[in-house]
Design a protein around this motif. Structure first.
Motif, short mmCIF file in Angstrom:
data_model
loop_
_atom_site.label_atom_id
_atom_site.label_comp_id
_atom_site.label_asym_id
_atom_site.label_seq_id
_atom_site.Cartn_x
_atom_site.Cartn_y
_atom_site.Cartn_z
N SER A 172 0.83 -1.20 0.00
CA SER A 172 0.00 0.00 0.00
C SER A 172 0.86 1.25 0.00
CB SER A 172 -0.93 0.00 1.22
OG SER A 172 -1.79 -1.10 1.20
N VAL A 173 1.91 1.25 0.82
CA VAL A 173 2.82 2.38 0.88
C VAL A 173 3.51 2.56 -0.47
CG1 VAL A 173 4.95 3.27 1.91
CG2 VAL A 173 3.19 2.23 3.36
N GLY A 174 3.88 1.44 -1.09
CA GLY A 174 4.52 1.50 -2.40
C GLY A 174 3.61 2.12 -3.43
N LEU A 175 2.32 1.71 -3.40
CA LEU A 175 1.37 2.29 -4.34
C LEU A 175 1.19 3.78 -4.09
CD1 LEU A 175 -1.41 -0.46 -4.54
CD2 LEU A 175 0.35 0.09 -6.25
N SER A 176 1.14 4.19 -2.84
CA SER A 176 0.98 5.60 -2.50
C SER A 176 2.17 6.39 -3.00
CB SER A 176 0.83 5.75 -0.98
OG SER A 176 -0.32 5.08 -0.53
N GLU A 177 3.36 5.85 -2.83
CA GLU A 177 4.56 6.53 -3.30
C GLU A 177 4.54 6.67 -4.82
OE1 GLU A 177 7.79 4.29 -1.79
OE2 GLU A 177 7.68 5.14 0.23
N GLU A 178 4.07 5.61 -5.52
CA GLU A 178 3.98 5.68 -6.96
C GLU A 178 2.97 6.73 -7.40
OE1 GLU A 178 3.10 1.82 -8.39
OE2 GLU A 178 5.04 0.94 -7.81
N ASP A 179 1.82 6.78 -6.68
CA ASP A 179 0.80 7.79 -7.00
C ASP A 179 1.34 9.20 -6.79
OD1 ASP A 179 -0.94 5.78 -7.66
OD2 ASP A 179 -1.95 5.77 -5.69
N ALA A 180 2.06 9.39 -5.69
CA ALA A 180 2.63 10.71 -5.39
C ALA A 180 3.64 11.11 -6.46
CB ALA A 180 3.28 10.70 -4.01
N ASP A 181 4.48 10.16 -6.83
CA ASP A 181 5.47 10.46 -7.87
C ASP A 181 4.79 10.83 -9.19
OD1 ASP A 181 7.50 9.96 -6.09
OD2 ASP A 181 7.84 7.89 -6.75
N ARG A 182 3.70 10.10 -9.48
CA ARG A 182 2.97 10.38 -10.73
C ARG A 182 2.33 11.76 -10.68
NH1 ARG A 182 0.82 5.94 -11.06
NH2 ARG A 182 -1.13 6.32 -9.94
N GLU A 183 1.73 12.10 -9.53
CA GLU A 183 1.10 13.41 -9.38
C GLU A 183 2.15 14.52 -9.51
OE1 GLU A 183 -1.98 14.32 -9.14
OE2 GLU A 183 -2.82 12.30 -9.13
N ILE A 184 3.31 14.32 -8.89
CA ILE A 184 4.38 15.32 -8.96
C ILE A 184 4.85 15.49 -10.40
CG2 ILE A 184 6.76 15.82 -8.29
CD1 ILE A 184 6.14 14.44 -5.61
N ALA A 185 5.02 14.37 -11.09
CA ALA A 185 5.47 14.43 -12.48
C ALA A 185 4.46 15.16 -13.35
CB ALA A 185 5.70 13.01 -13.00
N GLU A 186 3.17 14.86 -13.14
CA GLU A 186 2.13 15.54 -13.92
C GLU A 186 2.09 17.04 -13.60
OE1 GLU A 186 -1.45 13.47 -13.09
OE2 GLU A 186 -0.95 11.70 -14.31
N GLY A 187 2.29 17.35 -12.28
CA GLY A 187 2.30 18.76 -11.89
C GLY A 187 3.46 19.52 -12.52
N VAL A 188 4.61 18.88 -12.51
CA VAL A 188 5.79 19.50 -13.12
C VAL A 188 5.56 19.72 -14.61
CG1 VAL A 188 8.22 19.14 -13.72
CG2 VAL A 188 7.42 18.60 -11.41
N GLN A 189 4.93 18.74 -15.25
CA GLN A 189 4.66 18.85 -16.69
C GLN A 189 3.70 20.01 -16.97
OE1 GLN A 189 3.16 15.27 -18.45
NE2 GLN A 189 3.17 16.09 -20.55
N VAL A 190 2.64 20.12 -16.17
CA VAL A 190 1.68 21.20 -16.34
C VAL A 190 2.35 22.55 -16.13
CG1 VAL A 190 -0.40 22.29 -15.37
CG2 VAL A 190 -0.33 19.80 -15.75
N PHE A 191 3.17 22.64 -15.05
CA PHE A 191 3.88 23.89 -14.75
C PHE A 191 4.83 24.26 -15.89
CE2 PHE A 191 7.55 26.11 -12.93
CZ PHE A 191 6.91 27.23 -12.41
#
Length: 265
Positions: free
Chosen positions: A223-242
């Motif tokens: 579960s922690v691994g999935l959360s970390e993957e989700d966070a990394d994905r959100e950060i990557a998408e945010g960086v891309q949008v920015f």
């Protein structure tokens, strides 16, 4: 050869007081032999100077002298037994964690049995008298153990062969008819088997608990691994949008500059 055949039986060379081979054998006037210390202590604790074997009473305390003939024959037997033990390929030298023979001198061989009567552990060679001598055959032999004194009842000097479930303690036969008369008493073997089964059941339950805990930890880690993957994905998408927004602003500024330059010119 005659001496060897006599010594092989060993029974005539056992002290009737300690039931062990003579140590400093002495012969008293009636003809019977004892260890010097054994007969001395016997006379010191009794009012009469009598023979423990034939009960003959002596008016005066006999003077004790070591019987050199018997002493020499016993020494010869001990040497022969020790040599036999040293040359025997079937016997093993005692290793750390194993019970050594208490009689062996020099290199200690592995004990084969422990005697609750003598409170001594014996290798195969030194155990032989307990298998052949009539007096010693009555002794109780058990698998070799250390601390034999701890297996004897301190109050009655009898082997602790039973277990009192009422008081949760080991007891001897005399204890069951005196201090533990109305208590629930079973044999040590029965209690050991019961405790062993109970321990095995508890061990199995603990193993199940450990397995469940491991699975739970794996789920948490997943579960922690999935959360970390989700966070990394959100950060990557945010960086891309920015980044896209920044590029868009920069392009807008560049276009505005071009328009301004045209207006100025």
């Amino acid at each position: 050869m005659a001496a060897v055949s006599i010594l092989s039986s060993e029974d005539p060379f056992l002290c009737s007081i300690c039931l062990d081979m003579f140590t400093d054998p002495v012969t008293i006037p009636c003809g019977h032999n004892f260890c010097k210390n054994c007969i001395t202590e016997h006379w010191n604790t009794n009012n009469q100077y009598l023979c423990p074997m034939c009960k003959k009473v002596f008016n005066t305390r006999p003077e004790l002298h070591v019987n050199t003939l018997i002493s020499g024959m016993i020494a010869q037997f001990r040497q022969s037994a020790q040599q036999k033990a040293s040359n025997s390929s079937d016997q093993q030298v005692s290793k750390p964690g194993e019970v050594p023979c208490d009689v062996c001198t020099g290199t200690k061989l592995k004990a084969l049995k422990s005697c609750l009567g003598c409170l001594v552990s014996y290798c195969e060679t030194h155990l032989e008298p307990h298998l052949t001598a009539s007096r010693l055959k009555r002794h109780q032999l058990i698998d070799p153990v250390e601390n034999l004194e701890g297996r004897m009842c301190r109050e009655h000097d009898k082997p602790l062969e039973l277990f009192c479930k009422t008081d949760q303690t080991c007891v001897c036969m005399l204890c069951t008819v005196l201090d533990h008369k109305m208590h629930d008493v079973v044999s040590l073997k029965e209690e050991h088997e019961g405790k062993k089964a109970e321990l095995g059941k508890t061990g199995a339950e603990i193993q199940q608990m450990i397995q469940k805990r491991r699975l739970k930890i794996q789920d948490i880690k997943h579960s922690v691994g999935l959360s970390e993957e989700d966070a990394d994905r959100e950060i990557a998408e945010g960086v891309q949008v920015f980044t896209s927004l920044k590029e868009s602003v920069e392009r807008g500024q560049y276009d505005d500059i071009l328009v301004i330059n045209k207006l100025v010119s």
